[in-house]
Motif scaffolding. Structure first.
Motif, PDB file in Angstrom:
ATOM      1  N   SER A 182       0.837  -1.196   0.000  1.00 38.84           N
ATOM      2  CA  SER A 182       0.000   0.000   0.000  1.00 38.84           C
ATOM      3  C   SER A 182       0.876   1.252   0.000  1.00 38.84           C
ATOM      4  N   PRO A 183       0.612   2.217  -0.906  1.00 38.75           N
ATOM      5  CA  PRO A 183       1.416   3.443  -0.907  1.00 38.75           C
ATOM      6  C   PRO A 183       1.295   4.218   0.405  1.00 38.75           C
ATOM      7  N   MET A 188       4.461   5.179   2.812  1.00 37.65           N
ATOM      8  CA  MET A 188       4.704   6.541   3.303  1.00 37.65           C
ATOM      9  C   MET A 188       4.831   6.547   4.828  1.00 37.65           C
ATOM     10  N   MET A 189       3.978   5.783   5.505  1.00 39.20           N
ATOM     11  CA  MET A 189       4.030   5.706   6.965  1.00 39.20           C
ATOM     12  C   MET A 189       5.371   5.170   7.448  1.00 39.20           C
ATOM     13  N   ARG A 190       5.985   4.298   6.656  1.00 37.48           N
ATOM     14  CA  ARG A 190       7.271   3.699   7.038  1.00 37.48           C
ATOM     15  C   ARG A 190       8.464   4.489   6.508  1.00 37.48           C
ATOM     16  N   GLY A 191       8.206   5.668   5.917  1.00 41.44           N
ATOM     17  CA  GLY A 191       9.290   6.509   5.434  1.00 41.44           C
ATOM     18  C   GLY A 191       9.868   6.088   4.096  1.00 41.44           C
ATOM     19  N   LEU A 228       0.287  12.400   7.389  1.00 42.86           N
ATOM     20  CA  LEU A 228       1.281  11.636   8.142  1.00 42.86           C
ATOM     21  C   LEU A 228       2.142  12.512   9.053  1.00 42.86           C
ATOM     22  N   LYS A 229       1.963  13.824   8.976  1.00 45.25           N
ATOM     23  CA  LYS A 229       2.675  14.684   9.915  1.00 45.25           C
ATOM     24  C   LYS A 229       2.249  14.362  11.342  1.00 45.25           C
ATOM     25  N   THR A 230       1.023  13.843  11.464  1.00 44.16           N
ATOM     26  CA  THR A 230       0.578  13.284  12.747  1.00 44.16           C
ATOM     27  C   THR A 230       0.535  11.777  12.592  1.00 44.16           C
ATOM     28  N   PRO A 231       1.459  11.017  13.222  1.00 45.05           N
ATOM     29  CA  PRO A 231       1.549   9.572  12.983  1.00 45.05           C
ATOM     30  C   PRO A 231       0.394   8.812  13.612  1.00 45.05           C
TER      31      PRO A 231
END
Length: 463
Positions: free
Chosen positions: A196-197, A201-204, A234-237
């Motif tokens: 999943s894109p 992104m969540m994993r950097g 994602l600025k807020t994880p």
């Protein structure tokens, strides 16, 4: 020249999106197969092990217990391993559980094997809709997530047909064990899915996410806009429980997701899926007729799901839910009335079957696919894993209650009152849909989140 160059990749991208979504939705096939097989096998299991209706309820509902546990752990797995690897793990457990079911030497062994199957299904029912919501373009998101429900119905039909063929020999071990084959094929297929894109992104892993988006969108402008939206959120994880404890708006979306799953289960659909032969027995049919009518239930379920796929992004979510709950209330109400008056001839028998199929159409076109769609749409990204985990866990706990109580209800309050009870619940769900459920047709996940967090009423967060 330029127009030709643009047309070719667009066609390729559409094919890639559809292939990716359909293959991920095959997780629903695994779920459907397991729902279907126990329906046909239970009467033969009961005879071989000489067990009571109550023990059959344990065997049926043990899978839902395992699924609830699997759903609880699926959020962590999905976040740390990724959506793709979670689907792979679910496929492996499904194969193992299916084989153990076929080899079971006692009711206790069969219950344990069904719990393993449940773990697989719990992981898949959490991960597949989440994955589909994150890879499908917004304009076809509803239809693509509905393919998950379609695969469930196809799995149920295939299992019902297999059970019918094997019922002439009473071969319940083959009924339960043979579904390891499609499980193995699903495992091989899911190995080729992209991650999943959003998870990347969540994993950097931004470059990999952009590459996947290019394969799934094709248009650089769309890719750039979607990547920017994801990065902004994602600025807020992911905060899960902390967000639930601190933010009342997030608690509202979690509550709504859980309520939607309760509504879906208490329509009574899985009562029919798990105990269809017993229901047809109550209508006065012999064993052969019970199995063939059960297969007809599966076929109706598949065909009616296409109604949802065709209409979900045209009509919208709420009009379809209103229609579906009304159809289900009428269908079960008439079945209850016929059973209360006594089914003494073929006219009553056929009418009873017709109204049960009418009920199936109502579910398959509405609450079946739409609840999963809505649950994946209403949760904000930073709490999505937690929110969908709660709703999926709720689904399985409620599912377990339904599976564990139906035969007891038949044996205590009677068949007519049991069906009237479920008819009344469907009528209540029409009111709850009006009061609480938002219309999310054609709205981006990001806009739904902004409305939710701004404090809009739940039914207005899709506006």
């Amino acid at each position: 020249m330029n127009s030709q160059a643009i047309a070719t990749p667009t066609a390729h991208v559409k094919g890639t999106v559809i292939y990716t979504c359909v293959l991920a939705a095959l997780a629903g096939l695994m779920f459907g197969l397991d729902i279907g097989v126990i329906s046909g096998a239970s009467q033969f299991i009961k005879a071989e092990f000489a067990i009571s209706d109550h023990t059959i309820e344990w065997i049926v509902s043990s899978m839902m217990f395992g699924a609830a546990v699997g759903a609880l752990g699926a959020g962590w797995l999905s976040s740390h391993l990724g959506r793709k690897r979670s689907l792979i793990l679910g496929a492996i457990l499904f194969v193992i559980g299916s084989l153990l079911c076929g080899l079971a030497w006692s009711p206790e062994t069969l219950i344990a094997a069904r719990v393993i199957l449940g773990l697989a299904i719990g992981i898949a029912t959490f991960t597949a809709p989440l994955y589909l919501a994150e890879v499908a373009p917004e304009h076809i998101r509803g239809a693509m997530i509905s393919t998950y429900q379609l695969m469930i119905t196809i799995g149920i039909l295939v299992a019902f047909l297999s059970d019918t063929a094997l019922s002439y020999h009473g071969a319940w071990r083959w009924m339960l064990g043979v579904i390891a084959i499609p499980g193995a094929l699903f495992l091989l297929g899911v190995l080729g899915l992209p991650d999943s894109p959003r998870w990347l992104m969540m994993r950097g892993r931004r470059d990999e996410a952009i590459d996947v988006l290019r394969r799934l969108r094709g248009d650089e402008v769309v890719v750039a806009r979607e990547a920017a939206d994801i990065e902004e959120q994602l600025k807020t994880p992911q905060r899960g429980w902390d967000l639930f404890a601190e933010n009342p708006n997030f608690r509202r979306s979690v509550f709504l997701g859980a309520l939607l799953q309760i509504m879906q289960q208490f329509t009574g659909m899985n009562v029919v899926m798990y105990y269809a032969p017993r229901i047809f027995q109550e209508m006065g049919y012999d064993t052969a007729a019970q199995m063939w009518f059960t297969a007809l239930v599966g076929l109706t379920n598949v065909l009616a799901t296409f109604i949802a796929i065709a209409l979900i992004d045209r009509w919208g979510r709420k009009p379809i839910l209103y229609t579906g709950f009304a159809v289900m209330a009428v269908g079960l109400g008439v079945v209850g009335a016929l059973m209360n008056g006594g089914i003494n001839g073929q006219t009553e028998q056929y009418t009873c079957v017709a109204m049960l199929l009418f009920f199936i159409v109502g579910f398959a076109m509405s609450a079946g696919p739409l609840v999963w769609t809505l649950c994946s749409e209403i949760q904000p990204l930073k709490g999505r894993d937690f929110g969908i985990g709660v709703s999926t866990f709720t689904n399985w706990i409620t599912n377990m209650v339904v599976g564990f109580t139906f035969l007891s209800l038949l044996n205590t309050i009677g068949n007519a009152s049991t069906f009237w009870l479920y008819a009344a619940l469907n009528a209540v769900f029409i009111v709850l849909t009006f009061w609480l459920v938002p219309e999310t047709k054609g709205v981006t996940l990001e806009q739904i989140e902004r409305n939710l967090m701004a404090g809009k009423r739940l039914r207005d967060i899709g506006r």
